[in-house]
Design a protein around this motif. Sequence first.
Motif, PDB file in Angstrom:
ATOM      1  N   CYS A   1      -7.553  -4.793  -5.298  1.00 53.24           N
ATOM      2  CA  CYS A   1      -8.654  -3.846  -5.177  1.00 53.24           C
ATOM      3  C   CYS A   1      -8.378  -2.631  -6.068  1.00 53.24           C
ATOM      4  O   CYS A   1      -7.475  -2.653  -6.883  1.00 53.24           O
ATOM      5  CB  CYS A   1      -8.847  -3.422  -3.712  1.00 53.24           C
ATOM      6  SG  CYS A   1      -7.553  -2.323  -3.094  1.00 53.24           S
ATOM      7  N   GLU A   2      -9.105  -1.578  -5.854  1.00 53.43           N
ATOM      8  CA  GLU A   2      -8.955  -0.358  -6.644  1.00 53.43           C
ATOM      9  C   GLU A   2      -7.941   0.618  -6.035  1.00 53.43           C
ATOM     10  O   GLU A   2      -7.779   1.724  -6.523  1.00 53.43           O
ATOM     11  CB  GLU A   2     -10.317   0.342  -6.767  1.00 53.43           C
ATOM     12  CG  GLU A   2     -11.380  -0.493  -7.442  1.00 53.43           C
ATOM     13  CD  GLU A   2     -11.057  -0.779  -8.901  1.00 53.43           C
ATOM     14  OE1 GLU A   2     -10.558   0.114  -9.588  1.00 53.43           O
ATOM     15  OE2 GLU A   2     -11.309  -1.922  -9.335  1.00 53.43           O
ATOM     16  N   GLY A   3      -7.251   0.198  -4.992  1.00 54.55           N
ATOM     17  CA  GLY A   3      -6.318   1.076  -4.301  1.00 54.55           C
ATOM     18  C   GLY A   3      -5.004   1.262  -5.037  1.00 54.55           C
ATOM     19  O   GLY A   3      -4.746   0.660  -6.088  1.00 54.55           O
ATOM     20  N   THR A   4      -4.151   2.103  -4.448  1.00 52.54           N
ATOM     21  CA  THR A   4      -2.829   2.391  -4.990  1.00 52.54           C
ATOM     22  C   THR A   4      -1.781   2.019  -3.951  1.00 52.54           C
ATOM     23  O   THR A   4      -1.943   2.311  -2.759  1.00 52.54           O
ATOM     24  CB  THR A   4      -2.708   3.891  -5.328  1.00 52.54           C
ATOM     25  OG1 THR A   4      -3.741   4.231  -6.257  1.00 52.54           O
ATOM     26  CG2 THR A   4      -1.365   4.217  -5.942  1.00 52.54           C
ATOM     27  N   VAL A   5      -0.714   1.385  -4.397  1.00 52.93           N
ATOM     28  CA  VAL A   5       0.368   0.970  -3.502  1.00 52.93           C
ATOM     29  C   VAL A   5       1.260   2.171  -3.216  1.00 52.93           C
ATOM     30  O   VAL A   5       1.794   2.788  -4.135  1.00 52.93           O
ATOM     31  CB  VAL A   5       1.169  -0.193  -4.115  1.00 52.93           C
ATOM     32  CG1 VAL A   5       2.319  -0.587  -3.202  1.00 52.93           C
ATOM     33  CG2 VAL A   5       0.259  -1.386  -4.383  1.00 52.93           C
ATOM     34  N   GLN A   6       1.393   2.477  -1.923  1.00 56.32           N
ATOM     35  CA  GLN A   6       2.183   3.621  -1.474  1.00 56.32           C
ATOM     36  C   GLN A   6       3.355   3.134  -0.613  1.00 56.32           C
ATOM     37  O   GLN A   6       3.240   2.104   0.060  1.00 56.32           O
ATOM     38  CB  GLN A   6       1.309   4.577  -0.648  1.00 56.32           C
ATOM     39  CG  GLN A   6       0.103   5.117  -1.369  1.00 56.32           C
ATOM     40  CD  GLN A   6       0.480   6.041  -2.522  1.00 56.32           C
ATOM     41  OE1 GLN A   6       1.563   6.605  -2.584  1.00 56.32           O
ATOM     42  NE2 GLN A   6      -0.446   6.192  -3.460  1.00 56.32           N
ATOM     43  N   PRO A   7       4.459   3.870  -0.591  1.00 56.81           N
ATOM     44  CA  PRO A   7       5.573   3.485   0.279  1.00 56.81           C
ATOM     45  C   PRO A   7       5.230   3.745   1.739  1.00 56.81           C
ATOM     46  O   PRO A   7       4.551   4.721   2.063  1.00 56.81           O
ATOM     47  CB  PRO A   7       6.715   4.391  -0.181  1.00 56.81           C
ATOM     48  CG  PRO A   7       6.046   5.569  -0.784  1.00 56.81           C
ATOM     49  CD  PRO A   7       4.752   5.072  -1.367  1.00 56.81           C
ATOM     50  N   ARG A   8       5.670   2.846   2.607  1.00 60.38           N
ATOM     51  CA  ARG A   8       5.473   3.024   4.048  1.00 60.38           C
ATOM     52  C   ARG A   8       6.687   2.451   4.772  1.00 60.38           C
ATOM     53  O   ARG A   8       7.108   1.335   4.495  1.00 60.38           O
ATOM     54  CB  ARG A   8       4.212   2.325   4.516  1.00 60.38           C
ATOM     55  CG  ARG A   8       3.985   2.559   6.028  1.00 60.38           C
ATOM     56  CD  ARG A   8       2.788   1.851   6.576  1.00 60.38           C
ATOM     57  NE  ARG A   8       1.563   2.336   5.940  1.00 60.38           N
ATOM     58  CZ  ARG A   8       0.393   1.740   6.086  1.00 60.38           C
ATOM     59  NH1 ARG A   8       0.279   0.646   6.805  1.00 60.38           N
ATOM     60  NH2 ARG A   8      -0.674   2.233   5.484  1.00 60.38           N
ATOM     61  N   THR A   9       7.227   3.212   5.690  1.00 61.51           N
ATOM     62  CA  THR A   9       8.318   2.720   6.529  1.00 61.51           C
ATOM     63  C   THR A   9       7.715   1.992   7.720  1.00 61.51           C
ATOM     64  O   THR A   9       6.839   2.530   8.395  1.00 61.51           O
ATOM     65  CB  THR A   9       9.199   3.886   7.021  1.00 61.51           C
ATOM     66  OG1 THR A   9       9.729   4.567   5.883  1.00 61.51           O
ATOM     67  CG2 THR A   9      10.350   3.376   7.881  1.00 61.51           C
ATOM     68  N   VAL A  10       8.159   0.766   7.937  1.00 58.96           N
ATOM     69  CA  VAL A  10       7.659  -0.036   9.057  1.00 58.96           C
ATOM     70  C   VAL A  10       8.805  -0.338  10.016  1.00 58.96           C
ATOM     71  O   VAL A  10       9.952  -0.502   9.610  1.00 58.96           O
ATOM     72  CB  VAL A  10       6.984  -1.344   8.583  1.00 58.96           C
ATOM     73  CG1 VAL A  10       5.718  -1.052   7.805  1.00 58.96           C
ATOM     74  CG2 VAL A  10       7.928  -2.187   7.756  1.00 58.96           C
ATOM     75  N   LYS A  11       8.474  -0.373  11.310  1.00 57.90           N
ATOM     76  CA  LYS A  11       9.483  -0.637  12.342  1.00 57.90           C
ATOM     77  C   LYS A  11       9.982  -2.073  12.274  1.00 57.90           C
ATOM     78  O   LYS A  11      11.166  -2.328  12.391  1.00 57.90           O
ATOM     79  CB  LYS A  11       8.910  -0.363  13.735  1.00 57.90           C
ATOM     80  CG  LYS A  11       8.461   1.040  13.974  1.00 57.90           C
ATOM     81  CD  LYS A  11       9.532   1.992  14.405  1.00 57.90           C
ATOM     82  CE  LYS A  11      10.220   1.597  15.668  1.00 57.90           C
ATOM     83  NZ  LYS A  11      11.482   2.283  15.852  1.00 57.90           N
ATOM     84  N   ARG A  12       9.037  -3.027  12.101  1.00 59.13           N
ATOM     85  CA  ARG A  12       9.399  -4.452  12.050  1.00 59.13           C
ATOM     86  C   ARG A  12       8.463  -5.158  11.103  1.00 59.13           C
ATOM     87  O   ARG A  12       7.258  -4.937  11.133  1.00 59.13           O
ATOM     88  CB  ARG A  12       9.259  -5.114  13.420  1.00 59.13           C
ATOM     89  CG  ARG A  12      10.090  -4.507  14.501  1.00 59.13           C
ATOM     90  CD  ARG A  12       9.856  -5.218  15.799  1.00 59.13           C
ATOM     91  NE  ARG A  12      11.073  -5.947  16.063  1.00 59.13           N
ATOM     92  CZ  ARG A  12      11.184  -6.985  16.859  1.00 59.13           C
ATOM     93  NH1 ARG A  12      10.132  -7.441  17.470  1.00 59.13           N
ATOM     94  NH2 ARG A  12      12.333  -7.577  17.048  1.00 59.13           N
ATOM     95  N   GLU A  13       9.029  -6.031  10.284  1.00 57.55           N
ATOM     96  CA  GLU A  13       8.218  -6.844   9.382  1.00 57.55           C
ATOM     97  C   GLU A  13       8.771  -8.267   9.441  1.00 57.55           C
ATOM     98  O   GLU A  13       9.976  -8.490   9.258  1.00 57.55           O
ATOM     99  CB  GLU A  13       8.300  -6.282   7.957  1.00 57.55           C
ATOM    100  CG  GLU A  13       7.336  -6.901   6.996  1.00 57.55           C
ATOM    101  CD  GLU A  13       5.904  -6.375   7.140  1.00 57.55           C
ATOM    102  OE1 GLU A  13       5.061  -6.812   6.346  1.00 57.55           O
ATOM    103  OE2 GLU A  13       5.612  -5.549   8.020  1.00 57.55           O
ATOM    104  N   ALA A  14       7.902  -9.227   9.739  1.00 52.69           N
ATOM    105  CA  ALA A  14       8.302 -10.626   9.845  1.00 52.69           C
ATOM    106  C   ALA A  14       8.057 -11.333   8.520  1.00 52.69           C
ATOM    107  O   ALA A  14       7.035 -11.120   7.864  1.00 52.69           O
ATOM    108  CB  ALA A  14       7.530 -11.321  10.962  1.00 52.69           C
ATOM    109  N   PHE A  15       8.995 -12.184   8.144  1.00 57.94           N
ATOM    110  CA  PHE A  15       8.914 -12.944   6.893  1.00 57.94           C
ATOM    111  C   PHE A  15       9.094 -14.421   7.205  1.00 57.94           C
ATOM    112  O   PHE A  15       9.978 -14.794   7.978  1.00 57.94           O
ATOM    113  CB  PHE A  15      10.019 -12.517   5.922  1.00 57.94           C
ATOM    114  CG  PHE A  15       9.918 -11.084   5.483  1.00 57.94           C
ATOM    115  CD1 PHE A  15       9.244 -10.758   4.324  1.00 57.94           C
ATOM    116  CD2 PHE A  15      10.487 -10.071   6.242  1.00 57.94           C
ATOM    117  CE1 PHE A  15       9.142  -9.438   3.919  1.00 57.94           C
ATOM    118  CE2 PHE A  15      10.389  -8.752   5.842  1.00 57.94           C
ATOM    119  CZ  PHE A  15       9.713  -8.434   4.678  1.00 57.94           C
ATOM    120  N   LYS A  16       8.270 -15.263   6.591  1.00 61.76           N
ATOM    121  CA  LYS A  16       8.419 -16.708   6.713  1.00 61.76           C
ATOM    122  C   LYS A  16       9.207 -17.191   5.508  1.00 61.76           C
ATOM    123  O   LYS A  16       8.854 -16.907   4.367  1.00 61.76           O
ATOM    124  CB  LYS A  16       7.053 -17.389   6.754  1.00 61.76           C
ATOM    125  CG  LYS A  16       7.140 -18.873   6.947  1.00 61.76           C
ATOM    126  CD  LYS A  16       5.765 -19.491   7.079  1.00 61.76           C
ATOM    127  CE  LYS A  16       5.890 -20.949   7.395  1.00 61.76           C
ATOM    128  NZ  LYS A  16       5.490 -21.807   6.326  1.00 61.76           N
TER     129      LYS A  16
END
Length: 80
Positions: A9-24
């Motif tokens: 899209c037209e957005g911008t990627v920004q840093p964000r700290t996440v508590k939990r992120e699941a990966f397959k």
Amino acid sequence: MYGYACEYCEGTVQPRTVKREAFKHRDGFVILEDIVIGVCDNCGNRYYSTDILHAVHAVATGSVSPERTEKIPVAHLKSA
């Protein structure tokens, strides 16, 4: 590392700290906690650094031991 244009899209990627992120991963699922990922400020698409992806691979393949293991419920949905 962040601040680039989203590929969807037209957005911008920004840093964000996440508590939990699941990966397959082909060798199973891995959850990383308290990590910084890239998130598009418009559509929310998530972007991961190579360091994160290498860490997921290392834990999934057993070359790095996880801090802990959690149970994940699994169920089948009944057909209508």
